[in-house]
Motif scaffolding. Structure first.
Motif, PDB file in Angstrom:
ATOM      1  N   VAL B 150      42.103  48.620  17.321  1.00  0.00           N
ATOM      2  CA  VAL B 150      42.309  47.451  16.451  1.00  0.00           C
ATOM      3  C   VAL B 150      41.780  46.144  17.051  1.00  0.00           C
ATOM      4  CG1 VAL B 150      44.317  48.314  15.167  1.00  0.00           C
ATOM      5  CG2 VAL B 150      44.671  47.198  17.366  1.00  0.00           C
ATOM      6  N   ILE B 153      40.517  43.305  14.724  1.00  0.00           N
ATOM      7  CA  ILE B 153      41.316  42.679  13.651  1.00  0.00           C
ATOM      8  C   ILE B 153      42.443  41.792  14.194  1.00  0.00           C
ATOM      9  CG2 ILE B 153      40.859  44.456  11.913  1.00  0.00           C
ATOM     10  CD1 ILE B 153      43.717  45.559  12.624  1.00  0.00           C
ATOM     11  N   LEU B 161      44.653  41.882   5.970  1.00  0.00           N
ATOM     12  CA  LEU B 161      44.428  43.228   6.515  1.00  0.00           C
ATOM     13  C   LEU B 161      44.736  44.292   5.465  1.00  0.00           C
ATOM     14  CD1 LEU B 161      46.153  42.894  10.024  1.00  0.00           C
ATOM     15  CD2 LEU B 161      43.731  42.620   9.498  1.00  0.00           C
ATOM     16  N   GLN B 165      45.589  48.977   8.439  1.00  0.00           N
ATOM     17  CA  GLN B 165      45.440  48.057   9.580  1.00  0.00           C
ATOM     18  C   GLN B 165      46.769  47.366   9.888  1.00  0.00           C
ATOM     19  OE1 GLN B 165      42.258  45.755   7.819  1.00  0.00           O
ATOM     20  NE2 GLN B 165      40.749  46.585   9.244  1.00  0.00           N
ATOM     21  N   LYS B 168      49.097  49.733  11.695  1.00  0.00           N
ATOM     22  CA  LYS B 168      48.739  49.857  13.115  1.00  0.00           C
ATOM     23  C   LYS B 168      49.304  48.671  13.889  1.00  0.00           C
ATOM     24  CE  LYS B 168      44.296  52.308  12.815  1.00  0.00           C
ATOM     25  NZ  LYS B 168      42.847  52.102  12.991  1.00  0.00           N
ATOM     26  N   CYS B 169      49.147  47.477  13.316  1.00  0.00           N
ATOM     27  CA  CYS B 169      49.655  46.271  13.992  1.00  0.00           C
ATOM     28  C   CYS B 169      51.188  46.283  14.055  1.00  0.00           C
ATOM     29  CB  CYS B 169      49.158  45.013  13.284  1.00  0.00           C
ATOM     30  SG  CYS B 169      47.392  44.785  13.472  1.00  0.00           S
TER      31      CYS B 169
END
Lengths: 266, 331
Positions: B150, B153, B161, B165, B168-169
């Motif tokens: 990642v 981003i 996002l 995404q 994932k964050c």
């Protein structure tokens, strides 16, 4: 001490984050700044119109009333900067099940709830209040000592703390009822009660606003310190004690109420 | 399993909610002003289990079965109606800072990221809140960013996002403090198959690298099959199964699947003698036969029918679990 430093750092970290977020939407910020400033000017104008006609209110001269108005503005801008948005988010989070993220953090939940949000749009109002305060002191030819200023700031902090505790108790009711949309409008709607000297209250109103729920004292007592005309030290002591007890009650009530938290169905 | 080894211990956990039942229509709403009927919903009803360090356990159940409620109770979000819970030796409800620094709850439908700012700002805030030392933060952060790919981003506003995404964050934000216990509530919900695979691989890698104890709930059996050896099935607040995932088949599967390839056409009536014909499209036939008769039936078919190939298979676990719930619902 380490814990204190941690909380201090988190407090300013949050302020930085909000500043960054605000700057992402600068037009929105400038608009709110203008609205807030206009509201303050209108409030002063309206207030001046009444005071100039009556001359003296409950023994307070026009210049003294301006000082009281300045103290109210400082306090009110602080309340709107910190309390309103935080209480709104608090009750919404409880209703929407977003309160999870508050309870999961390894940090005092009540501290987080009070500091997670703020609104910079009241900065101009705050500055206007401070400017007005010094103008009124000059008009009154008063030069308070450092001790007086220290006591003034202490009482002002207690006033903010008192309003916070009362508001927090009211907002915490959101754990006990399904939905209360207007719960956060109660305190803003009783703000007028501390925009005037506490001496205006007589009879039952005096008992209500200076003893049972001493909202009438929150602007008056700090103002009296600067004016050098404290009406009663025992009232100040009573107010400070009452505030501390209210804060303790707010904490007890919060810890009791979170047991009722159900989140939201999935 | 002894108590000393258990990282998570739950004994007779109960969590009941009071729910208001409104009669339909306007009159029902008006009547509710003075007269309301409440019903007690037993979201979790007398559940007990223990989980050892490093285990990945799948919570399986239908919507409203009590999976999320159990996870919320284990996280200290909900006050249990009754029962005892110990996670890492703590009572979750005490919400001790020391405990909160050792676990994380990730809910696929909720987010903790600051919507208007890049995810990096949330990571730095969590560093301050969880008091993560600089060196540890850098090491963990670099590992997680690499595992989830990642790096490009991190400076983008969260609101811009994609769902994958963001998820994932969310995981990075939840794992920066290296939690020993991880509660994952439908972490792959709404994600495409590629992203589901990436997250599964990541969860597996995290479990191996940190020997973390993980409880996972998911509606995708793929998540459970790929990640968990052990599963707990919850139905209407009750635990109905707790064991190895493979044991679900042994315990609940009543049939085995016989896949045949015929060399000559056979009538449906003739095929029915060997089992339930699930599918027949010459030359392929799918028969369901009772588990204990599967081998015998296969031998008989080989002897009596023109068969090129026979294959005995277990039914898919999704089908077994669906059958378990359908049977329970019918009862």
């Amino acid at each position: 001490m380490k814990k204190l430093i941690k909380y201090w750092q988190i407090f300013w970290h949050m302020r930085r984050l909000h500043a960054m977020r605000m700057l992402e939407y600068r037009a929105d910020f400038i608009f709110w700044l203008l609205i807030s400033f206009m509201w303050t000017i209108f409030n002063f104008f309206f207030f001046a119109a009444i005071v100039n006609v009556t001359g003296v209110i409950a023994g307070w001269s026009t210049a003294e009333m301006y000082l009281l108005m300045a103290v109210f503005t400082i306090l009110d801008s602080f309340i709107w900067s910190f309390f309103y948005n935080n209480m709104l988010q608090y009750t919404n989070d409880v209703f929407n099940g977003e309160f999870n993220k508050v309870l999961l953090k390894p940090i005092d939940s009540q501290f987080w709830l009070m500091t997670q949000n703020n609104n910079y749009a009241n900065l101009l109002r705050f500055a206007t209040g401070v400017g007005m305060l010094f103008w009124a002191l000059r008009e009154l030819e008063l030069q308070p000592s450092i001790l007086d200023f220290g006591l003034f700031l202490l009482l002002l902090s207690f006033s903010a703390l008192f309003i916070y505790a009362v508001w927090f108790i009211i907002s915490t009711l959101s754990f006990w009822v399904d939905k209360l949309d207007n719960i956060n409008e109660i305190v803003p709607n009783v703000r007028r009660s501390f925009q005037v000297p506490h001496q205006v209250y007589t009879g039952i109103a005096s008992t209500l606003f200076t003893v049972i729920l001493p909202l009438g004292l929150v602007s008056s007592l700090p103002s009296e310190i600067l004016l050098g005309r404290v009406s009663s030290w025992s009232t100040i002591f009573y107010f400070m004690t009452f505030t501390l007890i209210t804060v303790l009650i707010s904490r007890w009530f919060f810890n009791l109420s979170i047991k009722k938290y159900s989140g939201i169905a999935n | 399993m002894s108590n000393s080894q258990a990282v998570i211990s739950v004994k007779n956990l109960k969590k009941y909610f009071k729910v208001y039942k409104k009669e339909p229509g306007l009159w029902g709403s008006v009547k509710s002003l003075w007269d309301r009927t409440y019903e007690e919903v037993k979201a979790v009803d007398d559940i007990s289990f223990e989980i050892e360090q490093g285990e990945i356990v799948g919570f399986i159940g239908q919507n409203g079965a009590g999976k999320t409620t159990t996870l919320k109770t284990l996280s200290g979000l909900l006050y249990p109606t009754a029962g005892e819970i110990s996670v890492l030796g703590f009572n979750p409800w005490d919400r001790k800072s020391k405990f909160q620094k050792q676990f994380a709850l990730v809910m696929g439908q909720k987010n903790q990221l600051w919507w208007d700012l890049p995810a990096m700002e949330t990571f730095l805030l969590n560093k301050a809140i969880y008091e993560i030392p600089d060196a540890q933060f850098k090491k963990t952060f670099d590992t997680l960013v690499q595992l989830l790919a990642v790096s490009d981003i991190l400076k983008v506003q969260v609101r811009k996002l994609s769902l994958g995404q963001r998820m994932k964050c969310e995981l990075i934000a939840a794992l920066l403090h290296n939690p020993k216990v991880l509660f994952l509530d439908e972490p792959t919900i709404g994600l495409d198959v590629v992203m589901q695979k990436i997250l599964r691989d990541f969860i597996k890698a995290y479990n191996q690298e940190f020997n973390a104890t993980i409880i996972l709930t998911s509606h995708y059996m793929g998540d459970v099959k790929e990640l968990c050896q052990r599963a707990i099935i919850i139905d209407h607040g009750h635990k109905i199964f707790d064991g190895q995932l493979d044991d679900i088949i042994e315990r609940y599967a009543r049939t085995k699947k016989l896949s045949l390839v015929l060399s000559k056409k056979v009538t449906l009536k003739e095929l029915s003698k060997y089992g339930e014909v699930k599918d027949y499209s010459f030359p392929a036939v799918t028969l369901l036969v009772p588990r204990h008769q599967a081998t015998k039936a296969a031998g008989k078919i080989l002897n009596e029918l023109p068969v090129q190939d026979v294959n005995i298979e277990e039914p898919p676990i999704e089908a077994i679990i669906r059958e378990v719930f359908e049977t329970k619902a019918a009862k």
